[in-house]
Design an enzyme around this catalytic site. Structure first.
Site, PDB file in Angstrom:
ATOM      1  N   ASP A 112       0.865  -1.174   0.000  1.00 32.27           N
ATOM      2  CA  ASP A 112       0.000   0.000   0.000  1.00 32.27           C
ATOM      3  C   ASP A 112       0.903   1.225   0.000  1.00 32.27           C
ATOM      4  OD1 ASP A 112      -2.380   1.592   0.512  1.00 32.27           O
ATOM      5  OD2 ASP A 112      -3.225  -0.212   1.438  1.00 32.27           O
ATOM      6  N   ASP A 114      -3.177   4.665  -2.245  1.00 33.07           N
ATOM      7  CA  ASP A 114      -4.242   5.169  -1.382  1.00 33.07           C
ATOM      8  C   ASP A 114      -4.766   6.515  -1.894  1.00 33.07           C
ATOM      9  OD1 ASP A 114      -5.548   4.759   1.331  1.00 33.07           O
ATOM     10  OD2 ASP A 114      -4.684   6.747   1.643  1.00 33.07           O
ATOM     11  N   GLU A 134       9.943 -10.111 -18.031  1.00 33.18           N
ATOM     12  CA  GLU A 134       9.620 -11.220 -17.136  1.00 33.18           C
ATOM     13  C   GLU A 134       8.458 -10.881 -16.218  1.00 33.18           C
ATOM     14  OE1 GLU A 134      11.205 -14.552 -16.409  1.00 33.18           O
ATOM     15  OE2 GLU A 134      11.106 -14.030 -18.522  1.00 33.18           O
ATOM     16  N   HIS A 169     -11.294  -3.123   3.296  1.00 33.23           N
ATOM     17  CA  HIS A 169     -11.248  -2.816   4.730  1.00 33.23           C
ATOM     18  C   HIS A 169     -12.037  -1.570   5.111  1.00 33.23           C
ATOM     19  CE1 HIS A 169      -8.305  -0.367   2.780  1.00 33.23           C
ATOM     20  NE2 HIS A 169      -8.134   0.346   3.876  1.00 33.23           N
ATOM     21  N   ASP A 170     -12.579  -0.864   4.127  1.00 33.55           N
ATOM     22  CA  ASP A 170     -13.355   0.349   4.407  1.00 33.55           C
ATOM     23  C   ASP A 170     -14.853   0.143   4.248  1.00 33.55           C
ATOM     24  OD1 ASP A 170     -11.029   1.890   4.805  1.00 33.55           O
ATOM     25  OD2 ASP A 170     -10.857   2.307   2.656  1.00 33.55           O
TER      26      ASP A 170
HETATM   27  C1  NOJ Z   1      -8.262   5.061   2.232  1.00 33.64           C
HETATM   28  C2  NOJ Z   1      -7.962   3.853   3.062  1.00 33.64           C
HETATM   29  O1  NOJ Z   1      -8.439   2.717   2.409  1.00 33.64           O
HETATM   30  C3  NOJ Z   1      -8.597   4.089   4.409  1.00 33.64           C
HETATM   31  O2  NOJ Z   1      -8.574   2.939   5.211  1.00 33.64           O
HETATM   32  C4  NOJ Z   1      -7.875   5.224   5.068  1.00 33.64           C
HETATM   33  O3  NOJ Z   1      -8.486   5.526   6.304  1.00 33.64           O
HETATM   34  C5  NOJ Z   1      -7.897   6.466   4.176  1.00 33.64           C
HETATM   35  N1  NOJ Z   1      -7.591   6.167   2.810  1.00 33.64           N
HETATM   36  C6  NOJ Z   1      -6.890   7.465   4.645  1.00 33.64           C
HETATM   37  O4  NOJ Z   1      -5.595   7.012   4.321  1.00 33.64           O
END
Ligand code: NOJ
Ligand code: CA
Length: 551
Positions: free
Chosen positions: A108, A210, A269, A342-343
């Site tokens: 990430d 991100d 590759e 995860h959000d």
């Molecule tokens: C997006 C991420 O997926 C989230 O989890 C995070 O809180 C915000 N960006 C801020 O970085």
């Protein structure tokens, strides 16, 4: 080398086009030292599980040193590993272990903001004349006092925090502990591109970027306009339209530069890849492929397509989404699909257990790279978190609105023993109540489990060129039935997904000749001929092909 026997459509170079990405939220995957927090040695211990599952690449949410105000999305050093997750040596070992199993590793990259404890910000904040002052967004108070404009933070409150010592505000799209970098400053860009090179040299295969669309802000800091669609009581950050804070002109140049950096490390590759986190309307999203007039694609290879996350779960709605997306893609662009992350609330909580099986079949049979969120392959649901146990700053700042993200970050249940095999200590978030049955060990023994379905679909997708690289053709399935075909050479596969509560007859015109079931969501019809009067049961999905053309 990433190559699958007998599948000439796939090559090592474009693994990201035909493979499957698996997202690991590292705090919640596997703890190795009993502190209740997942870590890198824990992930290493589970690589064989991921190989057996049949995914191709792992994306690991942030693992860098962080005060954890936003659980790793507030980074205080871009070029190291947080002690909770392990060390650089653990990371190097993980890269080697992944590579030896043919798994790609994606990190990430969080370019929009650092932690307020990052040395860059500490220096920037130290004085108005600091050499790094312009690395962040510093503004004088508004003429009558107060924040410089009306911009809002995504986690509640204004996007500006006052610094008493220097008498100015700094900007932050998220928490005050996450000050935004100034991407108009060339030194910032150069420093961040060096961060990419640091990890590319260590062997990573790419980055999920991100909030890519947030990097540039309006040069004159104009107020954002009100959002006419805002419903009182909702997420307050949605009360304004992000006109001057997201997706600004100039973003395509930034993306092109980033792509240039990862391309420095690509070779025949193995390509290095950028996956952009972009919550944008369709046409705006397409711009991030960076198509030029001459037909080259200079942007991110995979601009995340989140449409299935917010879609009303109806066949007709999804049919429209897929057709429009397919039609909007620039020539040569790689499509991709996502059910959760995860959000966002988990797919099984949004559409129920039967719907989640249909969703799995959809994700793994559409044309485009699927991203699979850890635990969805077990049918994990959101796990409620008591108010006094809340970890997520979003829920703490805006309680009770259903915005909190702890429920979808619950630890992975590996077995039915103590703490589901996740930790020997106290897990940082509660485990799923249903972990006695919803866990890897139990589901691995059950040929009809969700895990069995995922493994089967992933194996089919890898085996059959029609599924991993075939064309997409929308079919007319009927009121609650989503139908499409995938074709590669002589191989044609038909997918039928029943979103409704009733059994429905399957029209003969939809069936491939001499049709056999390659996969059924119930895992109870695989390998069977479809028969003379075929039926699609309520909430059933089928993958069908001509018997002679399979295997
Ligand atoms: C997006 C991420 O997926 C989230 O989890 C995070 O809180 C915000 N960006 C801020 O970085
Ligand atoms: Ca740990």
């Amino acid at each position: 080398m990433w190559k699958h026997e007998g599948n000439s459509a796939m090559s090592a170079d474009d693994w990201w086009r035909y493979g499957t990405v698996y997202q690991i939220y590292p705090r919640s995957f596997q703890d190795s030292n009993g502190d209740g927090i997942g870590d890198l040695p824990g992930i290493a211990r589970r690589l064989d599980y991921l190989v057996t599952l049949g995914v191709d690449a792992l994306w690991i949410s942030p693992i860098y040193p962080s005060p954890m105000a936003d659980f790793g999305y507030d980074i205080s050093d871009y070029c190291d590993i947080d002690w909770r997750f392990g060390s650089l040596a653990d990371f190097d070992a993980l890269v080697a272990d992944a590579k030896s199993r043919g798994l790609k590793l994606i990190l990430d990259f969080v370019p929009n903001h650092t932690s307020d404890r990052h040395p860059w910000f500490i220096e920037s904040r130290s004085a108005r004349g600091s050499a790094k002052r312009d690395w962040y967004l510093w503004r004088d108070p508004a003429p009558g006092g107060g924040p410089p404009n009306n911009w809002l933070g995504n986690f509640g409150g204004p996007a500006w925090t006052f610094d008493e010592a220097t008498g100015q505000y700094y900007g932050h799209s998220f928490l005050p502990e996450q000050p935004d970098l100034n991407w108009r400053n060339p030194e910032v860009r150069a420093a961040m591109y060096e961060v990419l090179r640091f990890w590319l040299r260590r062997g990573v295969d790419g980055f999920r970027v991100d909030v890519l669309y947030h990097l540039l802000k309006d040069e004159t800091f104009r107020d954002n306009p009100p959002n006419p669609a805002f419903v009182a009581g909702g997420d307050p950050s949605h009360s304004l339209l992000p006109l001057y804070t997201t997706d600004l002109p100039g973003m395509q140049q930034v993306v092109r530069e980033m792509r240039g950096v990862v391309d420095e490390f690509s070779d025949g590759e193995s390509a290095r890849v950028l996956i952009g986190e972009l919550y944008l309307p369709l046409q705006r999203l397409m711009a991030y492929y960076g198509a030029t007039k001459s037909g080259l694609l200079h942007g991110v290879q995979l601009p995340f397509n989140f449409q299935l996350i917010s879609a009303d779960w109806q066949a007709a709605v999804i049919d429209r989404i897929v057709r429009d997306y397919e039609a909007a893609l620039p020539p040569g662009a790689a499509p991709n699909w996502v059910l959760g992350n995860h959000d966002k609330p988990r797919i099984a909580s949004r559409v129920g257990p039967a719907g989640a099986r249909v969703a799995a079949m959809l994700l793994l049979t559409l044309r485009g790279t699927p991203t699979l969120y850890y635990g969805d392959e077990l049918g994990m649901t959101d796990v409620p978190v008591a108010p006094d146990q809340v970890q997520d700053p979003l829920e703490r700042n805006l309680p009770g609105k259903g915005l909190g993200r702890d429920p979808q970050r619950s630890p992975m249940p590996w077995g039915d023993g103590a703490n589901a095999g996740f930790t020997d200590g106290k897990p940082w978030l509660p485990l799923m109540a249903e972990r006695a049955t919803c866990n890897v060990a139990s589901e691995a023994c059950d040929p009809r489990s969700m895990l069995a379905l995922y493994r089967h679909l992933l194996a089919l997708r890898r085996r059959d060129a029609a599924l991993n690289s075939g064309s997409y053709e929308a079919l007319t399935g009927g009121a609650n039935v989503l139908a499409y075909a995938r074709t590669h050479g002589a191989q044609r596969v038909v997918v039928l997904l029943n979103f409704g509560d009733d059994d429905v007859p399957i029209a003969q015109t939809l069936l491939p000749p001499d049709a056999v079931v390659l996969a059924s969501t119930g895992m109870d019809r695989n390998g069977s001929p479809i028969g003379a009067s075929p039926t699609l049961r309520a909430h059933e999905g089928l993958v069908l092909a001509t018997a002679a053309a399979t295997g």
